[in-house]
Design a protein around this motif. Sequence first.
Motif, PDB file in Angstrom:
ATOM      1  N   ARG A  31      85.901  47.885  14.548  1.00 18.30           N
ATOM      2  CA  ARG A  31      86.347  49.271  14.471  1.00 18.30           C
ATOM      3  C   ARG A  31      87.764  49.358  13.906  1.00 18.30           C
ATOM      4  O   ARG A  31      88.075  50.266  13.129  1.00 18.30           O
ATOM      5  CB  ARG A  31      86.294  49.905  15.859  1.00 18.30           C
ATOM      6  CG  ARG A  31      86.504  51.418  15.854  1.00 18.30           C
ATOM      7  CD  ARG A  31      86.460  52.002  17.258  1.00 18.30           C
ATOM      8  NE  ARG A  31      85.169  51.738  17.884  1.00 18.30           N
ATOM      9  CZ  ARG A  31      85.004  51.008  18.970  1.00 18.30           C
ATOM     10  NH1 ARG A  31      86.050  50.417  19.541  1.00 18.30           N
ATOM     11  NH2 ARG A  31      83.815  50.832  19.490  1.00 18.30           N
ATOM     12  N   GLU A  33      89.217  47.247  11.806  1.00 20.70           N
ATOM     13  CA  GLU A  33      89.198  46.965  10.367  1.00 20.70           C
ATOM     14  C   GLU A  33      88.621  48.137   9.581  1.00 20.70           C
ATOM     15  O   GLU A  33      89.070  48.436   8.474  1.00 20.70           O
ATOM     16  CB  GLU A  33      88.398  45.690  10.086  1.00 20.70           C
ATOM     17  CG  GLU A  33      89.057  44.417  10.599  1.00 20.70           C
ATOM     18  CD  GLU A  33      90.453  44.217  10.047  1.00 20.70           C
ATOM     19  OE1 GLU A  33      90.661  44.458   8.841  1.00 20.70           O
ATOM     20  OE2 GLU A  33      91.349  43.831  10.816  1.00 20.70           O
ATOM     21  N   TRP A  34      87.625  48.806  10.147  1.00 18.18           N
ATOM     22  CA  TRP A  34      87.059  49.974   9.477  1.00 18.18           C
ATOM     23  C   TRP A  34      88.084  51.097   9.404  1.00 18.18           C
ATOM     24  O   TRP A  34      88.187  51.801   8.400  1.00 18.18           O
ATOM     25  CB  TRP A  34      85.804  50.436  10.200  1.00 18.18           C
ATOM     26  CG  TRP A  34      85.152  51.608   9.544  1.00 18.18           C
ATOM     27  CD1 TRP A  34      85.153  52.904   9.959  1.00 18.18           C
ATOM     28  CD2 TRP A  34      84.423  51.592   8.306  1.00 18.18           C
ATOM     29  NE1 TRP A  34      84.467  53.699   9.073  1.00 18.18           N
ATOM     30  CE2 TRP A  34      84.000  52.920   8.051  1.00 18.18           C
ATOM     31  CE3 TRP A  34      84.064  50.582   7.404  1.00 18.18           C
ATOM     32  CZ2 TRP A  34      83.264  53.256   6.925  1.00 18.18           C
ATOM     33  CZ3 TRP A  34      83.329  50.927   6.285  1.00 18.18           C
ATOM     34  CH2 TRP A  34      82.938  52.243   6.053  1.00 18.18           C
ATOM     35  N   THR A  35      88.863  51.257  10.479  1.00 15.01           N
ATOM     36  CA  THR A  35      89.917  52.273  10.488  1.00 15.01           C
ATOM     37  C   THR A  35      90.970  51.969   9.432  1.00 15.01           C
ATOM     38  O   THR A  35      91.449  52.863   8.726  1.00 15.01           O
ATOM     39  CB  THR A  35      90.568  52.359  11.878  1.00 15.01           C
ATOM     40  OG1 THR A  35      89.578  52.707  12.844  1.00 15.01           O
ATOM     41  CG2 THR A  35      91.679  53.414  11.899  1.00 15.01           C
ATOM     42  N   THR A  38      89.414  52.888   5.961  1.00 16.16           N
ATOM     43  CA  THR A  38      89.185  54.310   5.678  1.00 16.16           C
ATOM     44  C   THR A  38      90.436  55.164   5.804  1.00 16.16           C
ATOM     45  O   THR A  38      90.445  56.299   5.324  1.00 16.16           O
ATOM     46  CB  THR A  38      88.110  54.863   6.627  1.00 16.16           C
ATOM     47  OG1 THR A  38      88.505  54.628   7.996  1.00 16.16           O
ATOM     48  CG2 THR A  38      86.769  54.175   6.379  1.00 16.16           C
ATOM     49  N   GLN A 122      86.315  41.955   8.380  1.00 14.31           N
ATOM     50  CA  GLN A 122      86.656  42.355   7.012  1.00 14.31           C
ATOM     51  C   GLN A 122      85.474  42.144   6.062  1.00 14.31           C
ATOM     52  O   GLN A 122      85.254  42.945   5.148  1.00 14.31           O
ATOM     53  CB  GLN A 122      87.879  41.568   6.529  1.00 14.31           C
ATOM     54  CG  GLN A 122      89.170  41.970   7.217  1.00 14.31           C
ATOM     55  CD  GLN A 122      90.349  41.117   6.790  1.00 14.31           C
ATOM     56  OE1 GLN A 122      90.183  40.011   6.279  1.00 14.31           O
ATOM     57  NE2 GLN A 122      91.553  41.616   6.998  1.00 14.31           N
ATOM     58  N   VAL A 125      83.030  45.165   6.779  1.00 11.64           N
ATOM     59  CA  VAL A 125      83.463  46.473   6.271  1.00 11.64           C
ATOM     60  C   VAL A 125      83.486  46.474   4.739  1.00 11.64           C
ATOM     61  O   VAL A 125      83.167  47.492   4.107  1.00 11.64           O
ATOM     62  CB  VAL A 125      84.841  46.873   6.849  1.00 11.64           C
ATOM     63  CG1 VAL A 125      84.791  46.969   8.371  1.00 11.64           C
ATOM     64  CG2 VAL A 125      85.940  45.932   6.407  1.00 11.64           C
ATOM     65  N   ALA A 129      81.304  49.034   2.512  1.00 10.27           N
ATOM     66  CA  ALA A 129      82.008  49.886   1.549  1.00 10.27           C
ATOM     67  C   ALA A 129      81.535  49.630   0.123  1.00 10.27           C
ATOM     68  O   ALA A 129      81.336  50.572  -0.655  1.00 10.27           O
ATOM     69  CB  ALA A 129      83.514  49.648   1.654  1.00 10.27           C
TER      70      ALA A 129
END
Length: 280
Positions: A31, A33-35, A38, A122, A125, A129
Amino acid sequence: MTTATRGQPTSARADHRTAPRTRPTAMRVLRAEWTKLTSVPAHLWLALGTVAAAATTAFGLGMFVDAADGRSGAWVVTSGFVLAQIGFVVLGGLVGTSEYVTGTARTTFTAVPRRLPVLAAQVLVTLVASLTTAVLALGASYLATTWARAAEAPPLDLAVPGTGRALAGFALAAAAYALLGLALGALLRHPAAAIVGGLMLTLVGDQMLATNPGRVTDTIRAFLPSAGSRLLQDDAAVASLDAARHGPDLGTWGGGAVVLAWVVLTLAAAAYRLRRHDVR
């Protein structure tokens, strides 16, 4: 009563009870790394630019294709990959070097002392992406080339052998190039080095060697990550490429295996450096 059994203060017992709630679990690392991905506007603009580059290039090339050229409708739609691949390499390189560019590497790896879960997050994500961006780019390219395919360019026909694979190969090659950029970024820890190195391996090196065809240069080309672009070719295009080359014939999926091997080996080297060496 301020003390507990065994001489521990109540506050210490409370800290002990709450400690597991703050552990760096895999989901929390993912979460985070996704934050990071984005929350940076540049990443969104890069994705939009990649989609636009793919659609614009496909539109431009589609204007000069007709049925007599021997090109298929799949080639018209996926032709934008020639520029879009730059965006995927850059995306991976930025994700892989983000901790070192922002100076948060020590903080991150102090919070996650095992380190490798950060790299694994990483990878996930970047995979999500890049695949999302690739699907959007493919859809935009399809819409952008509608006029060309309705005029002189050949239509997109899934009955043509290899067409479905070529469309799926667009997304697979995009994800592979993004992961290669990530692996180089995590290994080299400098965005310029990772991006330039990635582009040399996936685009520039292949084009330079292609200017001097021969058994040696074609063999080298066959084992560069740029071989992953063979995934975008239908059966007729692959046969034409192999007939013109002097190097080994790896086939379509052989090209995919080559780029996958590069990704795995580079990620392994990055993981070794991350696990065994200092973080700065």
